[in-house]
Motif scaffolding. Structure first.
Motif, mmCIF file in Angstrom:
data_model
loop_
_atom_site.group_PDB
_atom_site.id
_atom_site.type_symbol
_atom_site.label_atom_id
_atom_site.label_comp_id
_atom_site.label_asym_id
_atom_site.label_seq_id
_atom_site.Cartn_x
_atom_site.Cartn_y
_atom_site.Cartn_z
ATOM 1 N N MET A 1 0.812 -1.214 0.000
ATOM 2 C CA MET A 1 0.000 0.000 0.000
ATOM 3 C C MET A 1 0.846 1.264 0.000
ATOM 4 S SD MET A 1 -3.199 -1.420 1.417
ATOM 5 C CE MET A 1 -3.186 -1.173 3.164
ATOM 6 N N ILE B 1 1.105 3.531 -2.915
ATOM 7 C CA ILE B 1 -0.026 4.415 -3.199
ATOM 8 C C ILE B 1 0.064 5.675 -2.356
ATOM 9 C CG2 ILE B 1 -2.514 4.616 -2.960
ATOM 10 C CD1 ILE B 1 -2.387 1.462 -3.545
ATOM 11 N N LYS B 2 0.473 5.463 -1.113
ATOM 12 C CA LYS B 2 0.513 6.614 -0.213
ATOM 13 C C LYS B 2 1.618 7.597 -0.589
ATOM 14 C CE LYS B 2 -1.531 5.126 4.095
ATOM 15 N NZ LYS B 2 -1.187 4.424 5.321
ATOM 16 N N ARG C 1 5.398 9.329 -12.765
ATOM 17 C CA ARG C 1 4.673 10.284 -13.606
ATOM 18 C C ARG C 1 3.162 10.175 -13.405
ATOM 19 N NH1 ARG C 1 1.945 8.330 -17.725
ATOM 20 N NH2 ARG C 1 2.004 6.086 -17.926
ATOM 21 N N ARG D 1 -0.700 13.242 -12.496
ATOM 22 C CA ARG D 1 -1.924 13.656 -13.165
ATOM 23 C C ARG D 1 -3.148 12.882 -12.696
ATOM 24 N NH1 ARG D 1 -3.385 9.890 -16.654
ATOM 25 N NH2 ARG D 1 -1.844 8.318 -17.165
ATOM 26 N N GLU D 2 -2.936 11.752 -12.040
ATOM 27 C CA GLU D 2 -4.089 10.926 -11.710
ATOM 28 C C GLU D 2 -4.988 11.605 -10.698
ATOM 29 O OE1 GLU D 2 -5.182 8.459 -13.113
ATOM 30 O OE2 GLU D 2 -3.525 7.671 -14.286
ATOM 31 N N ALA D 3 -4.418 12.367 -9.807
ATOM 32 C CA ALA D 3 -5.250 13.001 -8.801
ATOM 33 C C ALA D 3 -4.520 14.207 -8.238
ATOM 34 C CB ALA D 3 -5.546 12.012 -7.675
ATOM 35 N N ALA D 4 -5.302 15.211 -7.942
ATOM 36 C CA ALA D 4 -4.716 16.374 -7.292
ATOM 37 C C ALA D 4 -4.230 15.956 -5.917
ATOM 38 C CB ALA D 4 -5.756 17.472 -7.169
ATOM 39 N N ALA D 5 -3.225 16.636 -5.416
ATOM 40 C CA ALA D 5 -2.717 16.312 -4.092
ATOM 41 C C ALA D 5 -3.813 16.548 -3.072
ATOM 42 C CB ALA D 5 -1.513 17.190 -3.773
ATOM 43 N N PRO D 6 -3.877 15.709 -2.036
ATOM 44 C CA PRO D 6 -4.925 15.928 -1.035
ATOM 45 C C PRO D 6 -4.660 17.230 -0.288
ATOM 46 C CG PRO D 6 -3.365 14.270 -0.295
ATOM 47 C CD PRO D 6 -2.987 14.613 -1.687
ATOM 48 N N SER E 1 -13.916 23.971 -2.382
ATOM 49 C CA SER E 1 -13.578 22.581 -2.095
ATOM 50 C C SER E 1 -13.922 21.672 -3.273
ATOM 51 C CB SER E 1 -14.308 22.108 -0.838
ATOM 52 O OG SER E 1 -15.688 22.187 -1.030
ATOM 53 N N GLN E 2 -14.689 22.191 -4.202
ATOM 54 C CA GLN E 2 -15.065 21.391 -5.371
ATOM 55 C C GLN E 2 -13.867 21.196 -6.307
ATOM 56 O OE1 GLN E 2 -19.021 21.091 -6.029
ATOM 57 N NE2 GLN E 2 -17.888 19.217 -6.211
ATOM 58 N N ARG E 3 -12.978 22.175 -6.331
ATOM 59 C CA ARG E 3 -11.879 22.108 -7.291
ATOM 60 C C ARG E 3 -10.890 21.002 -7.021
ATOM 61 N NH1 ARG E 3 -9.348 27.797 -7.931
ATOM 62 N NH2 ARG E 3 -10.538 28.190 -6.078
ATOM 63 N N VAL F 1 -1.666 21.804 -9.514
ATOM 64 C CA VAL F 1 -1.282 20.649 -10.314
ATOM 65 C C VAL F 1 -1.029 21.118 -11.738
ATOM 66 C CG1 VAL F 1 -1.960 18.376 -11.125
ATOM 67 C CG2 VAL F 1 -2.721 19.187 -8.899
ATOM 68 N N ASP G 1 1.191 13.266 -20.009
ATOM 69 C CA ASP G 1 1.395 13.893 -18.695
ATOM 70 C C ASP G 1 1.699 15.380 -18.780
ATOM 71 O OD1 ASP G 1 1.208 11.317 -17.734
ATOM 72 O OD2 ASP G 1 3.355 11.003 -17.987
ATOM 73 N N ASP H 1 -6.326 -1.554 -4.025
ATOM 74 C CA ASP H 1 -5.164 -2.360 -4.374
ATOM 75 C C ASP H 1 -5.470 -3.333 -5.501
ATOM 76 O OD1 ASP H 1 -3.702 -1.143 -2.503
ATOM 77 O OD2 ASP H 1 -3.771 -2.743 -1.016
ATOM 78 N N LEU I 1 -4.675 6.931 -6.596
ATOM 79 C CA LEU I 1 -5.211 8.061 -5.850
ATOM 80 C C LEU I 1 -4.248 8.428 -4.736
ATOM 81 C CD1 LEU I 1 -5.940 6.030 -3.533
ATOM 82 C CD2 LEU I 1 -8.283 6.210 -4.275
ATOM 83 N N ALA I 2 -4.523 9.543 -4.094
ATOM 84 C CA ALA I 2 -3.656 9.976 -3.011
ATOM 85 C C ALA I 2 -4.104 9.326 -1.702
ATOM 86 C CB ALA I 2 -3.688 11.496 -2.893
ATOM 87 N N GLN J 1 -10.132 11.096 -0.273
ATOM 88 C CA GLN J 1 -10.182 12.160 -1.259
ATOM 89 C C GLN J 1 -11.522 12.112 -2.008
ATOM 90 O OE1 GLN J 1 -7.036 11.044 -3.950
ATOM 91 N NE2 GLN J 1 -6.729 13.161 -4.490
ATOM 92 N N GLU K 1 -11.827 14.146 -7.811
ATOM 93 C CA GLU K 1 -10.442 14.536 -8.075
ATOM 94 C C GLU K 1 -9.670 13.475 -8.845
ATOM 95 O OE1 GLU K 1 -8.594 15.571 -4.365
ATOM 96 O OE2 GLU K 1 -9.945 17.257 -4.009
ATOM 97 N N LEU K 2 -10.259 12.285 -9.032
ATOM 98 C CA LEU K 2 -9.557 11.237 -9.763
ATOM 99 C C LEU K 2 -9.792 11.391 -11.264
ATOM 100 C CD1 LEU K 2 -10.248 7.992 -7.704
ATOM 101 C CD2 LEU K 2 -8.717 9.871 -7.219
ATOM 102 N N SER K 3 -8.928 10.768 -12.048
ATOM 103 C CA SER K 3 -9.139 10.779 -13.494
ATOM 104 C C SER K 3 -10.310 9.867 -13.839
ATOM 105 C CB SER K 3 -7.881 10.293 -14.195
ATOM 106 O OG SER K 3 -7.728 8.899 -13.981
ATOM 107 N N ASN L 1 -9.886 6.095 -13.392
ATOM 108 C CA ASN L 1 -9.845 5.652 -12.001
ATOM 109 C C ASN L 1 -11.203 5.778 -11.332
ATOM 110 O OD1 ASN L 1 -7.123 4.715 -11.361
ATOM 111 N ND2 ASN L 1 -6.540 6.731 -12.074
#
Lengths: 344, 508
Positions: free
Chosen positions: A6, A9-10, A20, A24-29, A342-344, B20, B219, B383, B389-390, B394, B398-400, B403
């Motif tokens: 895990m 992922i974290k 990479r 782009r997969e997700a904005a930072a928390p 918070s939506q962004r 981002v 990217d 998993d 994801l972060a 979240q 916010e995910l693509s 995902n």
């Protein structure tokens, strides 16, 4: 499980082969403090503190907690209904008829009492009527699929009209002493209605916060279509909420009857607006999906302090209305801005 | 490609959303009279780049020159004035106004007294549609038009403002092959008139058919610009995903068992009629057809969202009644619906809440949510499907897209369905994630689940299905065994026998 590790992922940096992807997969928390700070209840809390300080400056009475608690009994019935209304609004609906339901159920109580029914029976009639009125709203919204804003404006007029037909223009009074004056019964320095409000806040807060129904209510409010597709029984839950709203309204109606010692068809007139004001001040999102009981709880006290503060400071009633109106608009702007952020 | 000066010259374009960076230092020249493809996975930056040109987004850094002059494009209206038009994937129009009114929106200046000269308006609209050679009645409301026809109207609108640069963002996503052909004819004509067209698509064969040059994004970086002919498909895919792609071929003959779902004479007037078919355990049954043929309606009926009026559904040989999705879920049916944004995700709620939405009993056996159980279930799913994801707390928004779709699939896998209906499960998902989905679908079938796969992508249907059903105008028109299945066979059954293609394209 393909990759039980895990940690990759974290912490994106350690995921050597595809760093990479993370970009782009997700904005930072968002940092945790920020998540907390942008909750709309915080705005309510800040306003509450500011209002308390200003009010204390205006009048020395204000340092007296007992005074505030006593003055709150005028608003507390609306605040109790506003708790349920909060949940209704989170589910994406609205109920504008509670004040009228309070009037009709209280008038039914008075009429039953005058007709010779013992008080407990009359109270039963009143509660039953709340149940029926709520169910009627619920059927119109969930079975006939009509928009709740129109339905409850309609029933607001209907229930108020029925109350007038039933009770005429005269007030009904003469209730036995033990029934009258709920606001003068104290536990310590806390009047019983305030206690009811606090207890209801805790119960409904838990209901919304930790039960599966609470969770599903947020889901319904966020996207009703997605909720239906996820197998959530949307209609059943909404029906339940409208019935809860009716039942709570009839309880609030009885509390008013006890406080005033009499009932009349115009009991709680305009109360629906006060309720909506409280819910909105508490940061609940008018389009559903977001909001909390805590916000409504704080907002009720904010309203009490502002209203009594202004009365104590001898501000004319018209000016008070202006302030309330401004407050409502400001709170809606703040809530919207926070949610847009918070939506962004 | 011509040797003349570029129409558009973008230099050092960068764009960040909330910290981002989604686009980094992109330089790109677009020539007059070329069709230029922008390629890349979802989130690679191609759409963002296009939207910057169209004035929807403003670049964080960088400059744009139009015909040699530096320009600012602060809004879509400014873009329109500069001769740049963006045609959306799903046309945004005023559905209740007529085609003519939609066409000349923004064109009709205020006449004295605010009068509208209807006759002139219709005449102008007819002239514009005439330019495209498309037979559309300009007096009917937009609502009644197929998506393809609506797109034609958008293109006509671009012509009305005499656009020099027309940007098409996945214009073919909802079109039938025949409509795509018509669209391409028009695109070629626009190119021959010296206009520049930006064409965004996931479908390589289309890019080959129509684009002179391609630019590949990955990217947020521009990887390469080259003439289409100089790159093979494998080259393009490698540049898009930055690694070689695994072949997603069918897993061979699967273990097909008993009949899991049996549908007989299912009818919902106006949507579908007399639909009968069986799906066995371990079998993937494809359901093909044109958009609007009623495929989604059949799925929704089986799942109880909009139940059929007559007909029967049997599960494991027992007759069942399904009034609402809760019933279907209780019977072991799951539906991954076509419209993820509306019928799938709860956008502002956390990923874990989204994943566990269909299993309330598991996360709250006595009505109180057990956070630890919920979190564990969500993490396992993350998993297992390698959802990127972060944190599971979240918001899913916010995910693509890919995902998000994985999270929705995860939701249904938690419900442990015996029958899984997948409605366009890979729509708008990039190639890398698509391959993962194909593997997962194969695995699910191998695990004994009955799968109904609705897809408009014929290669996808052919690669995955054991058997392919085809619908046309609300009826089943074919049941093709895997051995006989081909794109031609499917299309033959899908195209209605009389008249123009489905008039109510949007209904699906």
């Amino acid at each position: 499980m393909n990759s039980p590790d895990m940690n990759t992922i974290k912490s994106p940096v350690s995921a050597a082969p595809t760093p990479r992807v993370i970009v782009r997969e997700a904005a930072a928390p968002r940092p945790r403090w920020q998540v907390w700070l942008i909750r709309p209840e915080v705005v309510t809390l800040v306003l509450l503190v500011v209002a308390s300080i200003v009010a204390t400056r205006l009048s020395p009475f204000f340092a007296d907690l007992g005074f505030i608690l006593e003055s709150s009994t005028y608003y507390i019935e609306f605040a109790i209904v506003a708790l349920v209304l909060t949940i209704v609004i989170i589910s994406g609906e609205i109920d504008l008829s509670p004040a009228a339901q309070m009037a009709l159920s209280a008038c039914l109580f008075g009429t039953a009492f005058k007709a010779g029914a013992p008080i407990p029976v009359a109270m039963g009639v009143s509660l039953l009527s709340g149940l029926v009125m709520g169910a009627f709203n619920g059927v119109l919204v969930t079975v006939l699929r009509l928009p709740s804003i129109i339905v409850t404006i309609g029933t607001l007029i209907l229930y108020r009209g029925l109350a007038q037909v039933l009770a005429g223009d005269k007030s009904i009074s003469g209730f036995p002493g033990w029934f009258v004056g709920i606001d003068y019964r104290m536990v310590g320095i806390v009047p019983v209605p305030v206690l009811v409000f606090i207890a209801a806040s805790i119960l409904l807060g838990l209901f919304l916060g930790i039960t599966i129904y609470g969770r599903q209510i947020y889901q319904i409010g966020t996207s009703e279509i997605a909720a239906i597709h996820a197998g959530i029984r949307v209609r059943r839950i909404k029906m339940g909420l409208f019935i809860a709203s009716g039942l709570t309204s009839s309880i609030a109606g009885l509390m008013v009857a006890s406080r005033l010692g009499s009932v009349r068809y115009d009991l709680a007139t305009g109360g629906e607006l006060t309720m909506v004001l409280i819910v909105m001040l508490g940061g609940t999102y008018i389009f559903g999906g977001r909001g909390s009981i805590l916000g409504t709880f704080l907002a009720a006290w904010l309203l009490v302090i502002i209203a009594t503060g202004m009365t104590v400071a001898n501000i004319a009633i018209n000016a008070q209305l202006t302030v309330m109106g401004l407050l409502l608009i400001v709170s809606i702007i703040a809530t919207n801005a926070i949610y847009a952020r918070s939506q962004r | 490609m011509t040797v003349s000066a570029p129409l558009v010259s973008a230099r050092g374009i960068s764009k960040s959303f909330g910290g981002v960076e989604v686009l980094r230092n992109v330089d790109l020249d677009l020539m007059p009279g070329e069709v230029h493809a922008l390629l890349g996975e979802n989130g690679a930056g191609k759409s963002t780049f296009a939207k910057i040109l169209a004035g929807v987004h403003r670049p964080t850094r960088g400059t744009i020159s139009l015909a040699g002059k530096p320009v600012e494009i602060p809004s879509p209206i400014a873009a329109q004035r500069l001769g740049i038009t963006l045609i959306h994937q799903e046309p945004i129009s005023f559905p209740d106004l007529s085609v003519a009114e939609n066409l000349v929106i923004g064109q009709v200046g205020a006449k004295p007294l605010g009068r509208v000269r209807w006759a002139e308006l219709a005449k102008e609209a007819r002239r514009l549609m005439g330019l495209l050679n498309v037979p559309i009645d300009v007096t009917v409301p937009m609502r009644g038009l197929s998506i393809a026809d609506q797109q034609m109207v958008e293109i006509a609108r671009a012509l009305a403002s005499d656009s020099r640069l027309i940007i098409m963002d996945e214009p073919t996503a909802a079109l039938t092959p025949k409509e795509v052909e018509t669209l391409f004819k028009i695109v070629r004509r626009l190119r021959d008139e010296g206009r520049t067209i930006i064409f965004i698509s996931h479908r390589l064969e289309e890019v080959r058919a129509i684009c002179d040059r391609v630019t590949i994004f990955r990217d947020g970086d521009k990887i390469e610009t080259a003439t289409t002919a100089s790159l093979t498909d494998a080259d393009i895919i490698r540049r898009m995903i930055g690694r070689p792609v695994a072949d997603y071929l069918h897993r061979g003959v699967s273990h097909v068992g008993e009949i899991a779902l049996s549908v007989r004479n299912l009818t919902l007037p106006g949507r579908f009629e007399n639909i009968s078919f069986d799906i066995r355990k371990g079998e993937i049954v494809g359901l093909g057809g044109l958009v609007g043929a009623g495929r989604t309606d059949v799925a929704r009926a089986i799942f109880g969202v909009a139940p059929a009026v007559s007909g029967t559904i049997e599960i494991d040989g027992k007759k069942v009644t399904i009034h609402e999705p809760t019933d279907a879920i209780g019977l072991g049916i799951a539906l991954v619906s076509e419209d993820r944004a509306i019928a799938g995700i709860f956008r502002s709620l956390s990923v874990e809440t989204n994943i566990t939405a269909a299993v309330p009993k598991r996360i709250a056996p006595r009505g109180i949510i057990r956070r630890a159980v919920e979190k564990a279930l969500a993490k396992q799913a993350v998993d297992k499907l390698s959802i990127r994801l972060a944190t599971v707390r979240q918001p899913i928004g916010e995910l693509s897209g890919g995902n998000q779709q994985k999270a929705i699939l995860a939701r249904w896998l938690l419900a442990e369905p015996e029958i899984l209906i997948l409605d366009e499960p890979t729509r708008g998902i990039d190639i890398g994630v698509k391959a993962e989905f194909y593997d997962m679908i194969g695995e699910l079938a191998a695990g004994g689940r009955a799968i109904l796969l609705i897809s408009s992508e014929l290669p996808e249907l052919l690669a995955l299905s054991d058997r392919i059903l085809v619908m046309s105008e609300g009826r089943l028109t074919a049941d093709i065994a895997r051995a006989e299945a081909s794109q031609e066979a499917i299309m033959h059954a899908a195209v209605p026998r009389s008249g123009r293609t489905a008039g109510e394209g949007a209904a699906a």
